[in-house]
Write an enzyme that holds these catalytic residues in place. Sequence first.
Site, PDB file in Angstrom:
ATOM      1  N   ASP A   7       0.855  -1.172   0.000  1.00 19.93           N
ATOM      2  CA  ASP A   7       0.000   0.000   0.000  1.00 19.93           C
ATOM      3  C   ASP A   7       0.905   1.240   0.000  1.00 19.93           C
ATOM      4  O   ASP A   7       2.115   1.128   0.245  1.00 19.93           O
ATOM      5  CB  ASP A   7      -0.897  -0.032   1.240  1.00 19.93           C
ATOM      6  N   ASP A   9      -0.359   5.195   0.895  1.00 21.65           N
ATOM      7  CA  ASP A   9      -0.694   6.158   1.948  1.00 21.65           C
ATOM      8  C   ASP A   9      -0.808   5.461   3.303  1.00 21.65           C
ATOM      9  O   ASP A   9      -1.598   4.534   3.471  1.00 21.65           O
ATOM     10  CB  ASP A   9      -2.016   6.857   1.625  1.00 21.65           C
ATOM     11  N   ASP A 166      -1.509  -0.555   6.000  1.00 14.76           N
ATOM     12  CA  ASP A 166      -1.756   0.018   7.327  1.00 14.76           C
ATOM     13  C   ASP A 166      -3.222   0.009   7.722  1.00 14.76           C
ATOM     14  O   ASP A 166      -3.553   0.451   8.825  1.00 14.76           O
ATOM     15  CB  ASP A 166      -1.248   1.463   7.368  1.00 14.76           C
TER      16      ASP A 166
END
Length: 218
Positions: A7, A9, A166
């Site tokens: 990922d 961001d 995240d």
Amino acid sequence: MRLVVFDVDGTLVDSQHHIIRAMTAGFAAAGLEPPPRAEILGIVGLSLPVAVAQLLPMADLATQARVVEAYRVSYMQARGERAAPLYPGALDCLDRLSARDDLLLAVATGKSRRGLDAVIAAHGLQGRFVSLQTADGHPSKPHPSMLWQALADAGCEARAALMVGDTSFDIQMARAAGMPGYGVTWGYHPAEALDAAGAALIAEDFHHLTRAIEDWAS
């Protein structure tokens, strides 16, 4: 070969200030008060129209569209002023993993391709990824479409791949694609949410994450 999909961001890049600023501008353009910071960060990882719809479930489509468009304009302005920084250790992790001859790296992000290209250019990440999957051509996370395409691009099966992210959306996406999801604690969803989503591992820093990926690849 094994594939590690990252990922962006909240995982590689700390873009929270750009995101908060852009969402605040988006709500202002529609004459609305912005939601609390925690709610905004809670939708990071979803494709932008889906994220806005989740924040404004009772708003009509025209209002949601105004928020989306103003968000995009504000985010581009913020990105032009200053690129969102990589998290400490992110570049070392990518360099170390991409130097291995038994690992391929890819990206699966809720960003647009234009936004991802800007991140790659700003931080000199060209050439490290065999597949770049964005929100432009796929359903929003946690649908596994981005991971399916990354697997196809890399020529790997799901059992030889893992997802690093995240948010619970990343972990759910990984599980839907039949691969483990490694969560990281420095992003936008708490460790408890990652664990509840079924994270196979939760890393506390990039040193921990890098070693865990190397152990998995051995």
